[in-house]
Motif scaffolding. Structure first.
Motif, PDB file in Angstrom:
ATOM      1  N   GLY A 162      37.222  99.574  32.997  1.00  0.00           N
ATOM      2  CA  GLY A 162      38.602  99.847  33.346  1.00  0.00           C
ATOM      3  C   GLY A 162      39.588  99.232  32.377  1.00  0.00           C
ATOM      4  O   GLY A 162      39.276  98.307  31.617  1.00  0.00           O
ATOM      5  N   ALA A 163      40.803  99.770  32.422  1.00  0.00           N
ATOM      6  CA  ALA A 163      41.925  99.286  31.618  1.00  0.00           C
ATOM      7  C   ALA A 163      43.195  99.597  32.390  1.00  0.00           C
ATOM      8  O   ALA A 163      43.292 100.669  33.002  1.00  0.00           O
ATOM      9  N   HIS A 164      44.154  98.684  32.381  1.00  0.00           N
ATOM     10  CA  HIS A 164      45.379  99.020  33.101  1.00  0.00           C
ATOM     11  C   HIS A 164      46.237  99.959  32.269  1.00  0.00           C
ATOM     12  O   HIS A 164      46.359  99.822  31.047  1.00  0.00           O
ATOM     13  N   LEU A 165      46.822 100.916  32.959  1.00  0.00           N
ATOM     14  CA  LEU A 165      47.563 101.992  32.315  1.00  0.00           C
ATOM     15  C   LEU A 165      49.052 101.703  32.222  1.00  0.00           C
ATOM     16  O   LEU A 165      49.751 102.280  31.396  1.00  0.00           O
ATOM     17  N   ASP A 166      49.558 100.813  33.061  1.00  0.00           N
ATOM     18  CA  ASP A 166      51.001 100.577  33.125  1.00  0.00           C
ATOM     19  C   ASP A 166      51.471  99.624  32.043  1.00  0.00           C
ATOM     20  O   ASP A 166      50.739  98.749  31.583  1.00  0.00           O
ATOM     21  N   SER A 167      52.730  99.794  31.660  1.00  0.00           N
ATOM     22  CA  SER A 167      53.418  98.840  30.787  1.00  0.00           C
ATOM     23  C   SER A 167      54.331  97.974  31.633  1.00  0.00           C
ATOM     24  O   SER A 167      54.498  98.207  32.833  1.00  0.00           O
ATOM     25  N   VAL A 168      54.925  96.964  31.017  1.00  0.00           N
ATOM     26  CA  VAL A 168      56.035  96.266  31.654  1.00  0.00           C
ATOM     27  C   VAL A 168      57.287  97.129  31.481  1.00  0.00           C
ATOM     28  O   VAL A 168      57.338  97.993  30.609  1.00  0.00           O
ATOM     29  N   ASN A 177      49.081  98.047  27.862  1.00  0.00           N
ATOM     30  CA  ASN A 177      47.693  98.143  27.484  1.00  0.00           C
ATOM     31  C   ASN A 177      47.354  99.583  27.140  1.00  0.00           C
ATOM     32  O   ASN A 177      46.353 100.125  27.586  1.00  0.00           O
ATOM     33  N   GLY A 178      48.225 100.194  26.332  1.00  0.00           N
ATOM     34  CA  GLY A 178      47.853 101.496  25.813  1.00  0.00           C
ATOM     35  C   GLY A 178      46.574 101.428  25.014  1.00  0.00           C
ATOM     36  O   GLY A 178      45.781 102.381  25.009  1.00  0.00           O
ATOM     37  N   SER A 179      46.335 100.296  24.343  1.00  0.00           N
ATOM     38  CA  SER A 179      45.163 100.193  23.476  1.00  0.00           C
ATOM     39  C   SER A 179      43.866 100.310  24.265  1.00  0.00           C
ATOM     40  O   SER A 179      42.979 101.095  23.916  1.00  0.00           O
ATOM     41  N   GLY A 180      43.727  99.541  25.348  1.00  0.00           N
ATOM     42  CA  GLY A 180      42.524  99.647  26.168  1.00  0.00           C
ATOM     43  C   GLY A 180      42.412 100.998  26.843  1.00  0.00           C
ATOM     44  O   GLY A 180      41.320 101.587  26.928  1.00  0.00           O
ATOM     45  N   SER A 181      43.539 101.519  27.324  1.00  0.00           N
ATOM     46  CA  SER A 181      43.538 102.823  27.996  1.00  0.00           C
ATOM     47  C   SER A 181      43.128 103.940  27.037  1.00  0.00           C
ATOM     48  O   SER A 181      42.330 104.815  27.385  1.00  0.00           O
ATOM     49  N   ALA A 182      43.683 103.926  25.833  1.00  0.00           N
ATOM     50  CA  ALA A 182      43.378 104.965  24.852  1.00  0.00           C
ATOM     51  C   ALA A 182      41.932 104.885  24.389  1.00  0.00           C
ATOM     52  O   ALA A 182      41.265 105.914  24.201  1.00  0.00           O
ATOM     53  N   ALA A 183      41.420 103.675  24.188  1.00  0.00           N
ATOM     54  CA  ALA A 183      40.024 103.527  23.774  1.00  0.00           C
ATOM     55  C   ALA A 183      39.086 104.089  24.831  1.00  0.00           C
ATOM     56  O   ALA A 183      38.087 104.755  24.508  1.00  0.00           O
ATOM     57  N   LEU A 184      39.390 103.854  26.102  1.00  0.00           N
ATOM     58  CA  LEU A 184      38.551 104.395  27.165  1.00  0.00           C
ATOM     59  C   LEU A 184      38.606 105.920  27.199  1.00  0.00           C
ATOM     60  O   LEU A 184      37.589 106.580  27.438  1.00  0.00           O
TER      61      LEU A 184
END
Length: 546
Positions: free
Chosen positions: A286-292, A301-308
């Motif tokens: 998992g990766a969180h999709l939301d920004s502050v 965490n666009g980086s973790g979301s995009a990698a997934l």
């Protein structure tokens, strides 16, 4: 560990040239731009081996998703925060890409406490005049109400000089503390014993127009209070200040002004599943999709979301032993809400089917380090009250195996509770993952190992408007995307090393090194706490909160 100039030079050359070849039984393709027709070829094959999958998981592919997130933010007020149109559009994007790839996709809706600060001001108007700076002199409490108040500060059961021990006073914790309080005054209360939300609720009931909380005063409890009221509901503004400032304000006339949105809103997790030959042993990532609200959240965490997303799209045709489940979490930035909601909704049988959880929260920081969550507790002690589940050490070793094969330096990072793995650890599910650093400061030994600049943050734009498409290190993002692909595919075939459930060998084989004979593991000089500080979660609640 000892690092030689020749090894450092070889590692830098590998990174600069993108040479990614395993020395053992598996070859991983160089992270180069995709050749014409390569994307189509990837869509048409099963990618059953590590070499095939990492050949198809490219930097270009990850950047395509990050550019989409950047565009979504720009079209929706500059952010992708849960409870906003930018987040809703991000959910739509992830769902569309995963459905097109052939995954089974669902949304999980839940309610969460939303908070967005718009502006604030704090000053003394009498007997002297002074204007204070947010961050340096004061901080707005998460879930503070909005108002612009000028009134006299009235101390409520404070202890000055400070008590000998932490939590040595109960300032504002009891309704009787406000006996004799003048309605309309600003309540000046002190940290200690009970949550800040309780102190503010008592002040509100006594007729206070605002609350200023100052720190308790012992060593380690003197700085500006970074607090949360726990949830929306307050009707008066609340801020935190340092012991040095707060202990001098009784009787002064103060102005406290906060403009913020504090309310409950609905948001969603995105859950995608790729069935394997068994549904009783699920590998989850998992990766969180939301920004502050402050920015587009491209690294966090666009980086973790995009990698997934990139791994998922290229894994879709693989024939796997274990079911693979990916999650994109909502409302992480306001207290890990999405992952907590998900795990809380699982019954024991559903939890037992989860073999493990992998977390990817910031994997492309511009001044990066290569952190792996310290599953064997060799670098950091277990978090107080939250034992790290058995098998987490083996997850750490899977990532170490990959970095060792790539001749890339890496180190451990603590399970600090600062990201979405926390709910899984609490449920006894083996967990691990990668992290490239947030607001922590890069050390000299890390600059030697990874490049970059010592003495500044791993991500200088952390939680700021500057966390945009330029706020990335392409090398780190590329390497970690392949590391994610490696770990997911390896464990999708066989989790025996983690939970004792045997699967089958990965076609083409994988490397398993000796954890005692690591050449590229380096020692951490400080706790880095994967995921970074998140409003509403790591903000102080008062009392015994750290």
């Amino acid at each position: 560990m000892t690092r030689t100039d020749s090894r450092r030079a070889r590692t830098v050359a590998l990174g600069a040239a993108g040479a990614m070849a395993l020395a053992g039984t598996v070859a991983v393709a160089a992270p180069a731009a995709a050749a014409p027709g390569a994307a189509q070829a990837c869509e048409q094959r099963t990618n059953n081996t590590v070499a095939q999958l990492t050949d198809c998981v490219t930097l270009d592919g990850v950047m395509e998703h990050l550019e989409a997130f950047q565009g979504i933010a720009e079209a929706n007020g500059g952010n992708r925060a849960s409870g906003t149109p930018g987040y809703d559009a991000s959910v739509e994007y992830v769902e569309q890409r995963l459905k097109q790839a052939g995954w089974e996709v669902s949304r999980q809706e839940f309610q969460f406490p939303f908070f967005q600060q718009i502006s604030s001001a704090f000053s003394q108007t009498a007997p002297d005049q002074a204007t204070y700076a947010e961050g340096a002199d004061y901080a707005v409490m998460t879930y503070s109400a909005s108002a612009d108040v000028t009134a006299t500060a009235q101390a409520v059961d404070v202890v000055v000089p400070p008590p000998a021990a932490a939590n040595g006073n109960t300032s504002g914790c009891e309704a009787t503390d406000f006996t004799g309080f003048t309605r309309g005054n600003i309540a000046l209360v002190q940290r200690g014993t009970c949550p800040f939300g309780q102190k503010v609720a008592n002040a509100q009931a006594a007729g206070a127009s605002a609350v200023v909380v100052f720190n308790e005063g012992q060593e380690g409890r003197t700085d500006v209070v970074q607090g949360t009221l726990g949830a929306p509901g307050a009707t008066i503004p609340a801020i935190g200040v340092s012991y040095a400032l707060g202990s001098t304000l009784d009787g002064d006339t103060l102005r406290v002004a906060v403009e913020a949105v504090s309310e409950f809103r609905d948001t969603e997790n995105v859950i995608a599943e790729l069935p394997g030959r068994t549904s009783d042993n699920v590998v989850m990532a998992g990766a969180h999709l939301d920004s502050v609200p402050a920015g587009p959240g491209i690294n966090d965490n666009g980086s973790g979301s995009a990698a997934l997303i990139e791994v998922a799209e290229n894994l879709a045709e693989a024939e796997l032993t274990n079911t693979v489940r990916f999650a994109w979490w909502g409302a992480e930035e306001l207290g890990l809400q999405g992952s907590n909601h998900y795990v809380a909704g699982l019954d024991q049988a559903q939890r037992d089917r989860l073999a493990l959880y992998l977390n990817f929260d910031m994997v492309g920081s511009p001044n990066f380090a290569r952190f792996i969550y310290d599953g064997d507790l060799s670098a950091f002690p277990a978090p107080s009250g939250v034992p790290v589940p058995e098998g987490s050490d083996q997850i750490e070793y899977v990532f170490e195996d990959y970095y060792e094969e790539q001749e890339l330096f890496y180190e451990g990072t603590e399970f600090s509770g600062r990201s979405d793995y926390q709910a899984f650890i609490g449920a006894g599910i083996p967990s691990g993952g990668l992290f490239t650093g947030a607001e922590g400061v890069k050390q000299g030994y890390q600059a030697e190992a990874y490049g970059g600049e010592a003495g500044i943050a791993y991500d200088p734009n952390y939680h700021q408007v500057g966390d945009d498409i330029a706020n990335l290190d392409p090398e780190a993002l590329d390497q970690n995307s392949d590391a994610i692909a490696y770990a997911v595919l390896t464990l999708a075939y066989d989790t025996e090393r983690v939970n004792g459930v045997a699967g089958g060998p990965v076609p083409g084989g994988t490397f398993e090194g000796d954890p005692e004979a690591r050449e590229y593991r380096i020692s951490a000089a400080q706790p880095n706490g994967g995921g970074g500080l998140h409003a509403g979660h790591d903000h102080d609640h008062g009392g015994d909160a750290v």
